[in-house]
Design a protein around this motif. Structure first.
Motif, PDB file in Angstrom:
ATOM      1  N   LYS A   1     -47.066   5.907 -54.264  1.00 36.44           N
ATOM      2  CA  LYS A   1     -48.445   5.884 -54.771  1.00 36.44           C
ATOM      3  C   LYS A   1     -49.406   5.362 -53.703  1.00 36.44           C
ATOM      4  CE  LYS A   1     -51.191   4.092 -58.588  1.00 36.44           C
ATOM      5  NZ  LYS A   1     -51.237   3.194 -59.731  1.00 36.44           N
ATOM      6  N   PHE A   2     -48.980   4.330 -52.971  1.00 34.07           N
ATOM      7  CA  PHE A   2     -49.786   3.775 -51.879  1.00 34.07           C
ATOM      8  C   PHE A   2     -50.103   4.852 -50.846  1.00 34.07           C
ATOM      9  CE2 PHE A   2     -49.360   1.961 -47.514  1.00 34.07           C
ATOM     10  CZ  PHE A   2     -50.611   1.369 -47.433  1.00 34.07           C
ATOM     11  N   TYR A   3     -49.087   5.552 -50.369  1.00 33.61           N
ATOM     12  CA  TYR A   3     -49.305   6.554 -49.324  1.00 33.61           C
ATOM     13  C   TYR A   3     -50.027   7.794 -49.836  1.00 33.61           C
ATOM     14  CZ  TYR A   3     -46.695   3.850 -45.922  1.00 33.61           C
ATOM     15  OH  TYR A   3     -46.293   2.867 -45.053  1.00 33.61           O
ATOM     16  N   LYS A   4     -49.957   8.095 -51.128  1.00 34.21           N
ATOM     17  CA  LYS A   4     -50.673   9.250 -51.679  1.00 34.21           C
ATOM     18  C   LYS A   4     -52.139   8.924 -51.967  1.00 34.21           C
ATOM     19  CE  LYS A   4     -46.683  11.641 -53.342  1.00 34.21           C
ATOM     20  NZ  LYS A   4     -46.201  12.669 -54.201  1.00 34.21           N
ATOM     21  N   SER A   5     -52.479   7.647 -52.000  1.00 40.08           N
ATOM     22  CA  SER A   5     -53.872   7.249 -52.224  1.00 40.08           C
ATOM     23  C   SER A   5     -54.644   7.361 -50.903  1.00 40.08           C
ATOM     24  CB  SER A   5     -53.925   5.802 -52.727  1.00 40.08           C
ATOM     25  OG  SER A   5     -53.658   4.897 -51.664  1.00 40.08           O
ATOM     26  N   ASP A   6     -55.911   7.059 -50.943  1.00 44.28           N
ATOM     27  CA  ASP A   6     -56.724   7.026 -49.723  1.00 44.28           C
ATOM     28  C   ASP A   6     -56.760   5.633 -49.106  1.00 44.28           C
ATOM     29  OD1 ASP A   6     -57.457   9.682 -49.420  1.00 44.28           O
ATOM     30  OD2 ASP A   6     -59.194   9.495 -50.735  1.00 44.28           O
TER      31      ASP A   6
ATOM     32  N   VAL B   1     -62.740  11.670 -42.439  1.00 42.67           N
ATOM     33  CA  VAL B   1     -63.252  11.892 -43.792  1.00 42.67           C
ATOM     34  C   VAL B   1     -62.125  12.080 -44.800  1.00 42.67           C
ATOM     35  CG1 VAL B   1     -65.461  12.851 -43.065  1.00 42.67           C
ATOM     36  CG2 VAL B   1     -63.513  14.383 -43.399  1.00 42.67           C
ATOM     37  N   ARG B   2     -60.945  12.389 -44.312  1.00 44.58           N
ATOM     38  CA  ARG B   2     -59.801  12.644 -45.195  1.00 44.58           C
ATOM     39  C   ARG B   2     -58.536  12.189 -44.505  1.00 44.58           C
ATOM     40  NH1 ARG B   2     -57.807  13.051 -49.793  1.00 44.58           N
ATOM     41  NH2 ARG B   2     -56.731  14.899 -50.449  1.00 44.58           N
ATOM     42  N   SER B   3     -57.616  11.715 -45.310  1.00 48.35           N
ATOM     43  CA  SER B   3     -56.325  11.248 -44.803  1.00 48.35           C
ATOM     44  C   SER B   3     -55.241  11.776 -45.735  1.00 48.35           C
ATOM     45  CB  SER B   3     -56.311   9.718 -44.790  1.00 48.35           C
ATOM     46  OG  SER B   3     -55.027   9.224 -44.497  1.00 48.35           O
ATOM     47  N   LYS B   4     -54.164  12.298 -45.143  1.00 50.81           N
ATOM     48  CA  LYS B   4     -53.056  12.805 -45.954  1.00 50.81           C
ATOM     49  C   LYS B   4     -51.749  12.373 -45.305  1.00 50.81           C
ATOM     50  CE  LYS B   4     -52.664  17.051 -47.881  1.00 50.81           C
ATOM     51  NZ  LYS B   4     -52.607  18.512 -47.850  1.00 50.81           N
TER      52      LYS B   4
ATOM     53  N   ILE C   1     -59.463   0.376 -51.786  1.00 54.04           N
ATOM     54  CA  ILE C   1     -58.186   0.794 -52.376  1.00 54.04           C
ATOM     55  C   ILE C   1     -57.045   0.014 -51.736  1.00 54.04           C
ATOM     56  CG2 ILE C   1     -56.567   2.712 -52.667  1.00 54.04           C
ATOM     57  CD1 ILE C   1     -59.015   4.581 -52.740  1.00 54.04           C
ATOM     58  N   LEU C   2     -57.094  -0.125 -50.432  1.00 56.39           N
ATOM     59  CA  LEU C   2     -56.041  -0.833 -49.696  1.00 56.39           C
ATOM     60  C   LEU C   2     -55.839  -2.254 -50.208  1.00 56.39           C
ATOM     61  CD1 LEU C   2     -54.013  -0.856 -47.331  1.00 56.39           C
ATOM     62  CD2 LEU C   2     -55.917  -1.480 -45.831  1.00 56.39           C
ATOM     63  N   LYS C   3     -56.915  -2.930 -50.520  1.00 57.73           N
ATOM     64  CA  LYS C   3     -56.831  -4.316 -51.008  1.00 57.73           C
ATOM     65  C   LYS C   3     -55.982  -4.439 -52.267  1.00 57.73           C
ATOM     66  CE  LYS C   3     -61.297  -5.666 -49.103  1.00 57.73           C
ATOM     67  NZ  LYS C   3     -62.688  -6.013 -49.416  1.00 57.73           N
ATOM     68  N   THR C   4     -55.943  -3.399 -53.085  1.00 64.09           N
ATOM     69  CA  THR C   4     -55.164  -3.455 -54.324  1.00 64.09           C
ATOM     70  C   THR C   4     -53.655  -3.395 -54.060  1.00 64.09           C
ATOM     71  OG1 THR C   4     -55.184  -1.068 -54.742  1.00 64.09           O
ATOM     72  CG2 THR C   4     -57.041  -2.361 -55.606  1.00 64.09           C
ATOM     73  N   TYR C   5     -53.260  -2.960 -52.880  1.00 66.69           N
ATOM     74  CA  TYR C   5     -51.845  -2.821 -52.543  1.00 66.69           C
ATOM     75  C   TYR C   5     -51.305  -3.975 -51.695  1.00 66.69           C
ATOM     76  CZ  TYR C   5     -51.882   1.952 -54.291  1.00 66.69           C
ATOM     77  OH  TYR C   5     -51.962   3.060 -55.106  1.00 66.69           O
ATOM     78  N   LEU C   6     -52.184  -4.707 -51.020  1.00 73.05           N
ATOM     79  CA  LEU C   6     -51.745  -5.721 -50.066  1.00 73.05           C
ATOM     80  C   LEU C   6     -51.563  -7.092 -50.702  1.00 73.05           C
ATOM     81  CD1 LEU C   6     -53.954  -4.973 -46.931  1.00 73.05           C
ATOM     82  CD2 LEU C   6     -51.636  -4.164 -47.413  1.00 73.05           C
ATOM     83  N   HIS C   7     -50.470  -7.726 -50.377  1.00 73.43           N
ATOM     84  CA  HIS C   7     -50.247  -9.127 -50.740  1.00 73.43           C
ATOM     85  C   HIS C   7     -51.190  -9.965 -49.865  1.00 73.43           C
ATOM     86  CE1 HIS C   7     -48.169 -12.989 -51.079  1.00 73.43           C
ATOM     87  NE2 HIS C   7     -47.557 -12.489 -52.143  1.00 73.43           N
TER      88      HIS C   7
END
Length: 120
Positions: free
Chosen positions: A9-14, A60-63, A21-27
């Protein structure tokens, strides 16, 4: 959700180009040890967020295309290729690099990362 699903889910998000968004995944005590083509880099929470901010200014986009993902206990190993689209040419997808990363998950967050990358 399993830790494997969490990392997918982390890698499929932006998250890689969106620091909010990143802040929601990082400890809060996250640490990433990265062996890159530029040498060894050690990153903490703030430097990882700053890197996402830098990437968002250029792309502008990351995949992410995951080719392998394995989990055991609190560890997830993932092999992937990171593609981006630039602001100058948003129609063309460009390979940024290939990565192999091992993540330790703690408190349902990315806690310790050990990463190697190679430009294509």
């Amino acid at each position: 959700m399993s830790i494997k699903e969490f990392v997918q889910k982390f890698y499929k998000s932006d998250a890689l180009i969106d620091s909010e968004i990143l802040k929601t995944y990082l400890h809060p005590d996250v640490m990433l040890e990265w062996n890159s083509s530029k040498g060894f880099i050690q990153m903490d929470y703030d430097s990882i967020i700053e890197m996402a901010n830098d990437l968002s200014r250029a792309y502008v986009r990351s995949k992410v295309r995951i080719s392998h993902i394995i989990s055991e206990d609190d560890l997830v190993s993932v092999r992937y290729s990171h593609f981006v689209k630039t602001i100058e040419n948003p129609r063309e997808e460009m390979l940024l690099a290939h990565f192999a990363t091992i993540w330790q998950i703690k408190d349902d967050k990315l806690y310790r990362g050990y990463q190697m990358s190679q430009f294509s």
